[in-house]
Design a protein around this motif. Structure first.
Motif, short mmCIF file in Angstrom:
data_model
loop_
_atom_site.label_atom_id
_atom_site.label_comp_id
_atom_site.label_asym_id
_atom_site.label_seq_id
_atom_site.Cartn_x
_atom_site.Cartn_y
_atom_site.Cartn_z
N PRO A 51 0.81 -1.22 0.00
CA PRO A 51 0.00 0.00 0.00
C PRO A 51 0.84 1.27 0.00
O PRO A 51 0.34 2.36 -0.23
N ASN A 52 2.15 1.11 0.27
CA ASN A 52 3.06 2.25 0.32
C ASN A 52 3.85 2.42 -0.98
O ASN A 52 4.80 3.20 -1.03
N LYS A 53 3.44 1.71 -2.03
CA LYS A 53 4.21 1.72 -3.28
C LYS A 53 4.28 3.10 -3.91
O LYS A 53 5.37 3.65 -4.13
N SER A 54 3.13 3.69 -4.22
CA SER A 54 3.10 4.99 -4.90
C SER A 54 3.65 6.10 -4.02
O SER A 54 4.42 6.95 -4.48
N ILE A 55 3.26 6.08 -2.74
CA ILE A 55 3.73 7.11 -1.81
C ILE A 55 5.24 6.99 -1.62
O ILE A 55 5.97 7.99 -1.65
N GLY A 56 5.71 5.76 -1.44
CA GLY A 56 7.15 5.54 -1.26
C GLY A 56 7.94 5.97 -2.48
O GLY A 56 9.01 6.58 -2.36
N ASN A 57 7.44 5.67 -3.68
CA ASN A 57 8.13 6.06 -4.90
C ASN A 57 8.16 7.58 -5.05
O ASN A 57 9.15 8.15 -5.54
N ALA A 58 7.06 8.23 -4.63
CA ALA A 58 7.02 9.70 -4.69
C ALA A 58 8.06 10.30 -3.74
O ALA A 58 8.76 11.26 -4.09
N LEU A 59 8.19 9.72 -2.54
CA LEU A 59 9.18 10.21 -1.58
C LEU A 59 10.59 9.94 -2.07
O LEU A 59 11.50 10.75 -1.84
N LYS A 60 10.80 8.83 -2.75
CA LYS A 60 12.12 8.53 -3.30
C LYS A 60 12.49 9.55 -4.38
O LYS A 60 13.64 9.98 -4.47
N SER A 61 11.51 9.92 -5.20
CA SER A 61 11.74 10.95 -6.22
C SER A 61 12.10 12.27 -5.55
O SER A 61 13.05 12.96 -5.97
N LEU A 62 11.35 12.62 -4.51
CA LEU A 62 11.62 13.84 -3.77
C LEU A 62 13.00 13.82 -3.15
O LEU A 62 13.76 14.79 -3.26
N ALA A 63 13.36 12.70 -2.53
CA ALA A 63 14.67 12.56 -1.89
C ALA A 63 15.80 12.71 -2.90
O ALA A 63 16.83 13.33 -2.62
N ASP A 64 15.60 12.14 -4.09
CA ASP A 64 16.62 12.23 -5.14
C ASP A 64 16.85 13.69 -5.54
O ASP A 64 17.99 14.13 -5.70
#
Length: 209
Positions: free
Chosen positions: A147-160
């Motif tokens: 359930p954290n797939k899209s949110i986690g990927n968005a945060l990874k993009s932000l972190a990058d």
């Protein structure tokens, strides 16, 4: 890099914004990070000074009436009064809401962009997260999974983008979880709250005239 994170939730502890920030911090941990929780109280001059010397400023807050919480708005105004403008600072924003759809956050993100333009700061990226009340339930789910797939990927993009001090496209996401189950879980939460306060389920549906 000096990174200052401003948490704009009115809660004093365990806010959804704080949970999201803690997850983000694991992805940008190689930097000098300081977290300032403004709650409804004023912050110290030392904390203001920290903001002024930061390379990156991150705001994380809940959506209030499709907008920025009033105490955060006052804080932004205070920054302007203290001469916070035309700084070589990149600004990123994370907004979460109680709706399922992350797109509900687009107005608050636009407001933060307008503020950046007004004080002549550089806009980095905005992340709008739906179903913010699910954060406590999925806080231990690895970023980018379940359930954290899209949110986690968005945060990874932000972190990058944060780690490289670059701008990115704004992202609006909802959890990878069926909407009807999310709604059902939300109803159970409110039914429990009603019971704890001496109310019955049907009392929640009483109309005020």
């Amino acid at each position: 890099m000096k990174i200052t994170i401003v948490i704009g939730s009115p809660k004093f502890k365990e806010s959804n914004s704080e949970i999201i920030v803690n997850s983000l911090c694991t992805m940008i941990s190689d930097n000098d990070i300081e977290i300032i929780n403004i709650n409804r109280n004023s912050i110290s001059e030392k904390q203001f000074e920290r903001i002024f010397v930061s390379n990156i400023l991150i705001f994380a807050f809940p959506l209030y009436a499709d907008s920025i919480p009033s105490h955060l708005l006052r804080f932004l105004a205070d920054l302007e009064l203290k001469g916070f403008h035309n700084k070589d600072i990149m600004v990123y924003t994370i907004v979460n809401n109680g709706f399922f759809e992350g797109c509900q956050n687009h107005i608050a993100i636009a407001q933060m962009k307008n503020w950046c333009n007004a004080v002549q700061l550089k806009w980095g990226q905005g992340i709008g997260i739906g179903a913010g009340e699910m954060q406590p339930a999925i806080r231990n789910v690895p970023a980018g999974h379940g359930p954290n797939k899209s949110i986690g990927n968005a945060l990874k993009s932000l972190a990058d983008h944060i780690n490289n001090c670059k701008s990115g496209k704004d992202i609006l996401v909802s959890p990878n979880f069926p909407r009807f189950l999310w709604k059902k879980a939300g109803n159970i939460f409110w039914y429990q709250q009603a019971k704890e306060n001496g109310l019955r389920k049907k009392d929640l549906y009483i109309k005020i005239h």
